[in-house]
Motif scaffolding. Structure first.
Motif, PDB file in Angstrom:
ATOM      1  N   PRO A   4      -4.998  -3.347  -3.067  1.00 52.21           N
ATOM      2  CA  PRO A   4      -6.299  -3.797  -3.575  1.00 52.21           C
ATOM      3  C   PRO A   4      -6.603  -3.221  -4.951  1.00 52.21           C
ATOM      4  O   PRO A   4      -7.446  -3.732  -5.674  1.00 52.21           O
ATOM      5  N   PHE A   5      -5.914  -2.148  -5.292  1.00 51.43           N
ATOM      6  CA  PHE A   5      -6.181  -1.448  -6.544  1.00 51.43           C
ATOM      7  C   PHE A   5      -4.942  -1.520  -7.430  1.00 51.43           C
ATOM      8  O   PHE A   5      -3.821  -1.465  -6.938  1.00 51.43           O
ATOM      9  N   THR A  24       4.017   8.549  -5.715  1.00 52.55           N
ATOM     10  CA  THR A  24       3.707   9.312  -4.500  1.00 52.55           C
ATOM     11  C   THR A  24       4.899   9.239  -3.538  1.00 52.55           C
ATOM     12  O   THR A  24       6.018   9.006  -3.940  1.00 52.55           O
ATOM     13  N   ALA A  50      -1.371   0.450   3.693  1.00 53.37           N
ATOM     14  CA  ALA A  50      -1.281  -0.629   4.674  1.00 53.37           C
ATOM     15  C   ALA A  50      -1.630  -0.149   6.073  1.00 53.37           C
ATOM     16  O   ALA A  50      -2.309  -0.842   6.832  1.00 53.37           O
ATOM     17  N   GLY A  63       0.811  -1.217   0.000  1.00 50.97           N
ATOM     18  CA  GLY A  63       0.000   0.000   0.000  1.00 50.97           C
ATOM     19  C   GLY A  63       0.836   1.255   0.000  1.00 50.97           C
ATOM     20  O   GLY A  63       0.605   2.172   0.778  1.00 50.97           O
ATOM     21  N   ASP A  74      -3.119  -6.333   5.521  1.00 55.86           N
ATOM     22  CA  ASP A  74      -1.679  -6.464   5.253  1.00 55.86           C
ATOM     23  C   ASP A  74      -0.918  -7.082   6.414  1.00 55.86           C
ATOM     24  O   ASP A  74       0.063  -7.803   6.214  1.00 55.86           O
ATOM     25  N   PRO A 111      -8.480  -4.937   1.705  1.00 61.53           N
ATOM     26  CA  PRO A 111      -7.968  -3.805   2.489  1.00 61.53           C
ATOM     27  C   PRO A 111      -7.932  -4.103   3.991  1.00 61.53           C
ATOM     28  O   PRO A 111      -8.824  -4.765   4.524  1.00 61.53           O
ATOM     29  N   ARG A 165      -3.856   7.327  -4.291  1.00 60.63           N
ATOM     30  CA  ARG A 165      -3.397   8.592  -4.866  1.00 60.63           C
ATOM     31  C   ARG A 165      -2.980   8.408  -6.314  1.00 60.63           C
ATOM     32  O   ARG A 165      -2.510   7.351  -6.693  1.00 60.63           O
ATOM     33  N   VAL A 166      -3.118   9.463  -7.068  1.00 58.70           N
ATOM     34  CA  VAL A 166      -2.555   9.472  -8.413  1.00 58.70           C
ATOM     35  C   VAL A 166      -1.344  10.396  -8.401  1.00 58.70           C
ATOM     36  O   VAL A 166      -1.284  11.325  -7.597  1.00 58.70           O
ATOM     37  N   PRO A 167      -0.396  10.156  -9.294  1.00 62.73           N
ATOM     38  CA  PRO A 167       0.836  10.943  -9.250  1.00 62.73           C
ATOM     39  C   PRO A 167       0.634  12.425  -9.551  1.00 62.73           C
ATOM     40  O   PRO A 167       1.504  13.224  -9.234  1.00 62.73           O
ATOM     41  N   TRP A 168      -0.478  12.791 -10.155  1.00 62.43           N
ATOM     42  CA  TRP A 168      -0.619  14.182 -10.586  1.00 62.43           C
ATOM     43  C   TRP A 168      -1.557  15.000  -9.701  1.00 62.43           C
ATOM     44  O   TRP A 168      -1.924  16.107 -10.055  1.00 62.43           O
ATOM     45  N   ASN A 211      -7.604  10.088  -4.596  1.00 63.14           N
ATOM     46  CA  ASN A 211      -7.355  11.289  -3.801  1.00 63.14           C
ATOM     47  C   ASN A 211      -8.571  11.813  -3.027  1.00 63.14           C
ATOM     48  O   ASN A 211      -9.206  11.072  -2.300  1.00 63.14           O
ATOM     49  N   TYR A 230      -9.341   4.733  -0.742  1.00 65.30           N
ATOM     50  CA  TYR A 230      -8.838   5.710  -1.701  1.00 65.30           C
ATOM     51  C   TYR A 230      -7.380   5.427  -1.999  1.00 65.30           C
ATOM     52  O   TYR A 230      -6.684   4.765  -1.239  1.00 65.30           O
TER      53      TYR A 230
END
Ligand SMILES: Nc1nc2c(c(=O)[nH]1)N[C@H]1C(S)=C(S)[C@@H](COP(=O)(O)OP(=O)(O)OC[C@H]3O[C@@H](n4cnc5c(=O)[nH]c(N)nc54)[C@H](O)[C@@H]3O)O[C@H]1N2
Ligand SMILES: Nc1nc2c(c(=O)[nH]1)N[C@H]1C(S)=C(S)[C@@H](COP(=O)(O)OP(=O)(O)OC[C@H]3O[C@@H](n4cnc5c(=O)[nH]c(N)nc54)[C@H](O)[C@@H]3O)O[C@H]1N2
Ligand code: SF4
Ligand code: SF4
Ligand code: SF4
Ligand code: SF4
Ligand code: SF4
Ligand SMILES: [Mo]
Lengths: 312, 869, 203
Positions: free
Chosen positions: B221-222, B195, B390, B188, B241, B238, B742-745, B817, B740
């Motif tokens: 999980p994603f 990130t 995690a 996780g 871990d 989720p 995160r996305v890098p942007w 996010n 949730y």
């Protein structure tokens, strides 16, 4: 306050052009959405105009020639210019006839208008130059009919268009549309015109274009990939309403029905003829609209790319 | 003018064309940037190749900063609420006021509070603005006399990890030494893959390592950015871990017997003997923990110079008790976690668990050594790292423990190839020897972090977990004082039955954090502060400002201000070999409109309140300023002067503020002993958390005395284990878990207002949608693009459009996010993406009480909504 | 010389940094992203692969966009194969957009702004280099090339997944990578012969 109700769930808040980027098959939008529609309009008018020119010349229908001229040079010309991002640079489009079908088209329209005007100037019309001039104008009209389809067919990125069947379809529809235009003119009492002859042509044209459309769809389907995707868009996707309503029902079924049942219909002959003309004109517009709208691009990551990228 | 050259600060003239070195502030990583200013307008931000932080490469957010600087929706003037009604979604009806009026009113209120009870001042801040945040926490607030600060993110962020990073790595955070790593196991976490800390540098290093053949295994999980790049994606349920890690531990220590005995004996408390009650067995005389001397056949203090061979495993009789070694106890504790047992919980097939354990153990190459710079060092090319995913659960502590110990048992801790603490050792600049820190050992021989710059009761980072004291503070800083960021405040303030404090929040100073959205369900935060006078320093009139604030002050963005040492704590510095980097943050343009730097405003407030003297002393303490550069308590300094003093004190007189303004960054090479310090420092990593066991008992006593209910200290367990989290409880009809990622942007919620970053999300398939597994969706009659409603078993409903994907666990809904803004002041962000936190309550029940981490996944059910509903 | 780019799908993490590096270098208007990233997913849970595929103009050796252009505004530079658009010559007929199989071209239509209040200071400065009513696309950062710098997207990529160089030079990094890892082009069957090569994500 329930915050989640503030969420904007409308699809259209997401700019379609950006959303397309997430899709495997990107629909083309520049030649159909917004101002892009004007190119379809332009091609519609130049197509039926050129067709009408041919028929009027063949059947010596003066008013028809004027109407044809108006369509090609007036309506289509204006639509063309209005479509361009920079209309005042339009002359630049004459620069590459050796490569570009658009360039060829602009040349043919340009030549056509010169020849057509020249052939109408009384001094010339009565001279020995008249015949060759008229002949040349007919050639130019043929070129106009032909080039449109090639403009699309030259688009390597859009497989649905990228086929020699498309110019054939466009020529057929141009001829058909031209005839329809004359039918309407006749119906409006434009006079001294052999309606029967055109009418025969018309019926034949409607049936043959119907066959052509079928052929076109079948071949698109067979081609697979993006072309097949375009066919699905027409047959059961985002363009199907326009396709069934405009192209098939109004453009093909109605004129055929009107032709078949004109005897039994208690409507004045000329009105029926006019109706056949109008419906097939609408159909002609819609066939172009639908074909253009249904265009989708080759996936960026095509079959080979996928394999290599997947190679896993 | 060529890029690297000088800055012409003064000239805002028409022929200006300058490049200015500075530091990014779109997230907490503070990467090196340079800004191109032409005729007074900033026209480009790019990476600064001279800066070791990022080495000239930025993430999308960093490059998009310009659109934050010139966002027309930024706050440009002080604003005052004219609508007396406060509420979520209520228009505050802002009215522009002058700085003078704003500061007069704030000063007046603060003066009254200070006189009555300074604890009436509350403070919250955002991690993004690390340096100003630390400055406020360490100077203004203690000078004022309030301990009531909290950081908006703590309970969702890295609290559990930070505790272990401190006790095991002498630092605040960790990162793997990918340069020498062959097997990276991420739980996780998306380190170097989108990130986490030192993102831009790590991204280069992780890519290099993967190119070289490092195996990447991602437990998530994603199918996240990290999982996308994994050699193996391990989709886990989720919150489970810990079970997976315990099973791997069990396989390693019990079945495969792959562990680094030398490391455990020398560098950890593996051989320490435990009494039957679970305390270190101690030498009655010296009180030193005992180990078993095999040669002597008797227990001896761990540091007895006469020690023979010491036992790592086994049970021994000591003063009539059967005492097991710590390692033996660990083996026993994890024994129940067979792969089959873990599979039940995690949904990961037992064979896969075996494979991961075997691969990890073998990759660690116990006994291998490597020569770096002429030094022979242990080489353990395997590392396990975990973060938000995690440990964002109410079982955060045992889970984090379990994953950490994977590194410890194979000795992959602070040696080449393993998990490294972030800059726990620094010998300082070669000229000045400053800054300088190093972990030591406490009297039990256990690691005592040394990097922490200050160590007072208000410090962000105390050195060793302090013992619990009576509860008087809503941030639970006294009861549970060891999490690095305190954050329980809104929950404690709203839990009226349990907590009654003898003071209440009179004024909340909110620096940047959008805690209404980021903390939990907005109602919690609103409830906690609805009767408080709230002053926000912010860039936008965000949800928190609009619901709660009475006054909003326009802060400068990172492109308009001076932060002399934006990463001075260096928790975000790249690990591994390479250069040290101390960068400047300086204005790329002068502050636009009436924006003012928060720190400078605090200096002024301090002066108005008569705090300058104390603040100066605390500033000296914070940055370690020494004569002749220590601030004179009697004098008032401008922020530029303070910055100049700090630079001179750290790097010598020739490297003052002007040097940094021109040269941007001070760098020098790291030494092997600084990076791979474990073999060089005699301080043991505690596998066994005796302190926590003690703390648990003390907390029990306190809460019993106070009559506080719901403080469950059964999780104050000294060894790893797994227990279900709240979202695992079966609830009729609620068949899924929502998480949730995160996305890098995007950075949390703030970047949703950035049009360039928004443009990314709109062209990307997932981040503005709720991801649901294709098969699950079909079974629920949900098709791609449908509007869906997600209802939490513990309350809260969120809505969004469904994105069907194969890349998510069948029982999981995944949201990116923190989107779905509703503030008027962020019109661009409004309604974009999905607001997740509506599903998250914030209370004792949903928290891990060791680390004050919160359960960030929710038990939910999902239904399709009618189109247009 | 034939300038080209290698995009390493193993290194790329799909962070969209290139999209913004390009956007900020070229100051493009809303909706225009010379560099962008395509996401694709294959397979079934749990055996599923997601892939980020960064794209830009492929600088085709045989560019259909140039063929169909009626004005000659779209051109391929002889000296290095860079395909670019002469803004002054373009009429905005968009034929090139129908010819380009790689979605590399963007029509700059009437009024689209990021912020409803119009252009901010940065945008005013940045957009002054652009024209309305014409088509724009990636030109391999011609202005950077002229200063001896590599394109913005490759210079910035934090995974070093975009590598720029001369495909004709047998000793170049790009050539080496293509040869070593089996670099491939997108949609080679179209006969466009792109100068952008991809390296497989697993190897
Ligand atoms: N681009 C970007 N970088 C950032 C930030 C940002 O907002 N954006 N924020 C910064 C901050 S403050 C932080 S705290 C760090 C966070 O850094 P990370 O911890 O790496 O952040 P996330 O992506 O939120 O979490 C990692 C993954 O955990 C997964 N996950 C969720 N629940 C579980 C679970 O129960 N088990 C497992 N194994 N995985 C799970 C999610 O799907 C997600 O992919 O990043 C920092 N860097
Ligand atoms: N759903 C969801 N919730 C989360 C997370 C998530 O990924 N998803 N992440 C969690 C984690 S780990 C964290 S750390 C927290 C973060 O939580 P927060 O720190 O509250 O982050 P944001 O919600 O982005 O709000 C940041 C605020 O700071 C302001 N800001 C930015 N720069 C500056 C500045 O220079 N000066 C001032 N004065 N203000 C500034 C922004 O305008 C914005 O209003 O969120 C937590 N909550
Ligand atoms: S990682 Fe953070 S600090 Fe670094 S460039 Fe990206 S947003 Fe800026
Ligand atoms: S910047 Fe590099 S890693 Fe990020 S998406 Fe673009 S090519 Fe991939
Ligand atoms: S839009 Fe411009 S570049 Fe494209 S084909 Fe037309 S004239 Fe050429
Ligand atoms: S990718 Fe498209 S725009 Fe670029 S050269 Fe090839 S055809 Fe032309
Ligand atoms: S080469 Fe330059 S113009 Fe082309 S995509 Fe990259 S940054 Fe954009
Ligand atoms: Mo965080």
């Amino acid at each position: 306050m329930d915050i989640s109700t503030q969420l904007d769930l409308r699809n259209d808040t997401l700019d379609l052009r950006r959303q397309d980027l997430a899709q495997v098959y990107r629909p083309q939008r520049e030649w159909i959405d917004g101002r892009g529609l004007l190119i379809v309009v332009a091609h519609f008018f130049s197509g039926i105009g050129a067709g009408a020119w041919l028929w009027s010349t063949l059947y010596d229908f003066d008013i028809g020639r004027w109407i044809a001229f108006g369509c090609v040079v007036g309506l289509s010309g204006i639509a063309h210019l209005a479509f361009l991002g920079r209309w005042n640079r339009f002359w630049r489009m004459l620069k590459r006839p050796h490569k570009s079908w658009i360039s060829r088209g602009i040349w043919s329209i340009g030549l056509f208008s010169l020849l057509a005007v020249a052939s109408e100037i009384p001094a010339i019309a009565d001279s020995a130059a008249a015949k060759p001039l008229v002949f040349a104008s007919v050639l130019a009209a043929c070129a106009i009919l032909a080039y449109e389809g090639f403009v699309y067919a030259a688009s390597k990125a859009i497989p649905f268009w990228n086929t020699s069947l498309l110019p054939v379809l466009y020529v057929a529809y141009g001829l058909r549309g031209g005839a329809a235009l004359l039918l309407i003119a006749a119906a409006l009492g434009a006079g001294q015109f052999d309606v029967a002859a055109v009418e025969a042509v018309k019926l034949w044209a409607i049936v043959s274009t119907a066959v052509l459309i079928l052929l076109y769809l079948v071949s698109g389907r067979r081609a697979g990939g993006a072309a097949r995707e375009s066919v699905s868009a027409l047959v059961m996707g985002r363009v199907s309403a326009a396709f069934y309503g405009g192209t098939m029902i109004v453009g093909i079924a109605l004129p055929i029905a009107l032709t078949a049942f004109r005897e039994t219909l208690a409507i004045p002959e000329l009105v029926v003829l006019g109706a056949i003309g109008v419906t097939s004109l609408i159909g002609d517009f819609y066939v172009k609209y639908c074909v253009v709208k249904a265009g989708v691009y080759t996936p960026l990551v095509g079959a080979t790319g996928v394999k290599r990228a997947q190679n896993a | 003018m060529p890029k690297h050259e000088a800055i012409d600060q003064a000239s805002q003239n028409d022929n200006e064309d300058v490049w200015i070195q500075s530091a990014c502030g779109m997230c907490y990583n503070q990467c090196g940037i340079r800004g191109h200013r032409v005729d007074g307008t900033l026209i480009k931000i790019e990476g600064n190749p001279d800066n070791p932080i990022g080495r000239g490469r930025l993430c999308a957010r960093g490059l998009a900063g310009i659109q934050l600087l010139y966002d027309p929706h930024r706050i440009d003037y002080p604003l005052r609420r004219t609508n007396p009604e406060k509420g979520i979604g209520v228009d505050p009806k802002w009215e522009r006021i002058s700085w003078d009026d704003a500061l007069d009113e704030i000063t007046e209120r603060l003066a009254t509070i200070k006189e009555n009870d300074p604890r009436g001042l509350y403070f919250s801040g955002t991690v993004i603005c690390l340096a100003p945040l630390s400055h406020a926490l360490a100077t203004f607030l203690p000078a004022f006399g309030t301990p009531n600060s909290f950081v908006s993110d703590g309970h969702q962020c890295g609290n559990a990890e930070h505790i272990l990073a401190r006790t095991l790595h002498g630092s605040v955070t960790t990162n793997p030494d990918v340069e020498h790593c062959d097997y990276l196991l991420l739980f996780g976490c998306q380190a170097g893959l989108g990130t986490y800390y030192a993102l831009t540098t790590m991204a280069q290093d992780v890519a290099d390592a993967r190119d070289r053949g490092m195996k990447l295994v991602v437990v998530d999980p994603f199918l996240s950015s990290a999982a996308e790049k994994a050699d193996e994606w391990v989709p886990i349920k989720p919150g489970s871990d810990g079970a997976l890690a315990c099973a791997i531990l069990n396989l390693l220590v019990n079945e495969y017997r792959i562990f680094d005995a030398d490391y455990l004996l020398e560098h950890a408390d593996g051989p320490y003997l435990l009494t039957e009650d679970g305390w270190y067995a101690r030498d009655p005389g010296s009180n030193r923990p005992l180990v078993w001397d095999i040669d002597a056949g008797k227990p001896r203090p761990f540091d007895d110079p006469e020690l023979g061979q010491v036992a790592l495993e086994g049970a021994y009789q000591v003063e009539g008790q059967t005492c097991r070694t710590v390692f033996e106890t660990l083996k026993g504790t994890v024994a129940k976690w067979t792969p089959e047992a873990a599979s039940e919980v995690t949904t990961i097939p037992p064979d896969m668990i075996r494979k991961i354990a075997r691969d990890f153990g073998e990759a660690a190459c116990i006994e291998r050594t490597i020569e770096i710079d002429g030094r022979e060092l242990p080489h353990r090319p395997a590392a396990a790292l975990y973060f938000k995913g995690a440990h964002g659960h109410d079982n955060a502590w045992p889970t984090s423990m379990a994953i950490e110990l994977l590194n410890e048992v194979v000795g992959a801790s602070n040696v080449p190839g393993g998990l490294l603490g972030t800059t726990p050792v620094c010998d300082g600049h070669p000229d000045t020897g400053f800054p300088r820190w190093k972990p030591g050992a406490n009297e039990d021989g256990l690691l005592d972090a040394g990097m922490l710059l200050y160590n007072d009761p208000y410090g962000v980072v105390p050195g060793w977990p302090p013992p619990p004291t009576d509860t008087e503070l809503p941030n639970l800083r006294d009861l549970i004082g060891w999490p690095i960021t305190t954050c329980f405040t809104p929950a404690a303030l709203t839990d009226k039955e349990n907590f009654s404090f003898d003071h209440k929040p009179e004024l909340l100073l909110n620096y940047g954090s959008n805690l209404l959205m980021s903390a939990a369900r907005p109602e919690v935060t609103f409830e906690a502060f609805k009767d408080t006078f709230v002053v926000s320093f912010n860039l936008h009139s965000d949800e928190t400002a609009e619901a709660l604030s009475d006054i909003v002050l326009p802060d400068t963005s990172y492109m308009e201000r001076l932060d002399p040492l934006p990463n001075f704590t260096r928790h975000h510095h790249p690990v591994g070999l390479g250069n040290w980097g101390h960068t400047i943050r300086q204005p790329l343009v002068e502050p636009l409109h009436e924006r003012r730097h928060f720190t400078e405003v605090l200096l002024e407030l301090g002066q108005r309140l008569g705090l300058t003297e104390t603040m100066n002393l605390l500033t000296n303490n914070l940055y370690g300023l020494v004569a002749p550069h220590a601030l004179d308590p009697e004098r008032t300094y401008s922020w530029r002067e303070i910055s100049d003093q700090a630079y001179r004190s750290w790097f010598g007189d020739e490297h003052g503020l002007d040097w940094f303004e021109t040269n941007g960054v001070m760098r020098w090479p790291k030494k092997v002993e600084e990076v791979f310090w474990k073999p060089f420092v005699h301080a043991r990593a505690p596998l066994y958390n005796e302190w926590l066991k003690r703390a648990g008992e003390q907390v029990d006593e306190i809460v019993e005395k106070k009559g506080i209910k719901g403080v469950d200290t059964s999780g104050f367990f000294p060894l790893p284990d797994w227990r279900p989290c709240r979202a695992h409880r079966a609830r009729e009809g609620y068949d899924m878990q929502a998480i949730y990622y995160r996305v890098p942007w995007h950075t949390f919620s703030m970047t949703y207002e950035n049009p360039w970053l928004d443009e990314i999300s709109r062209g990307e398939p997932y981040s503005y949608f709720i991801c649901i597994n294709t098969k699950t969706a079909r079974a629920k009659n949900i098709t791609d693009g449908d509007p869906i409603e997600v209802e939490g078993a513990d309350g809260g409903t969120i809505r969004g459009r469904a994105r069907l994907t194969e890349g998510v666990h069948p029982e999981v809904l995944a949201v990116a996010n923190n989107g779905g803004h509703w503030a008027k002041g962020m019109p661009f962000a409004r309604g974009k993406g999905v607001f997740f936190n509506q599903l998250l309550p914030m209370d004792l029940e949903h928290s891990d009480l060791v680390s004050l981490s919160m359960d960030c996944d929710a038990r939910v059910r999902v239904t399709r909504m009618a189109e247009g509903a | 010389m034939r300038l080209g780019m290698v995009i390493d799908l193993k290194r790329c993490i799909g962070c969209y940094g290139c999209q913004i590096a390009c956007k900020s270098e070229n100051g493009t208007r809303p909706g225009t992203t010379y560099a962008r990233v395509v996401k694709r997913e294959w397979g079934e849970f749990p055996n599923v692969k997601k892939l980020s595929i960064p794209v830009l103009c492929m600088h085709c050796n045989d560019p259909p966009c140039v063929d169909v252009c009626p004005t000659g505004a779209s051109q391929k530079r002889d000296e290095d194969g860079v395909v670019f658009i002469d803004r002054e010559a373009c009429v905005g007929c968009r034929a090139c957009m129908m010819g380009c199989p790689y979605g590399a071209r963007y029509f700059q239509d009437e009024t689209r702004d990021y912020f409803e209040v119009g252009e901010n200071a940065y945008e005013q400065a940045a957009y002054s280099a652009h024209e309305r009513g014409v088509v724009e696309k990636c030109d391999f950062c011609r202005s950077r090339l002229a200063q001896g710098e590599e394109p913005a997207c490759s210079a910035n990529c934090m995974c070093k997944a975009r590598i720029f160089g001369d495909l004709d030079d047998p000793d170049s990094e790009v050539r080496r990578l293509i040869d070593e890892h089996g670099g491939f082009q997108l949609n080679p069957e179209l006969g466009t012969d792109p100068s952008v090569y991809y390296l497989p994500p697993e190897r």
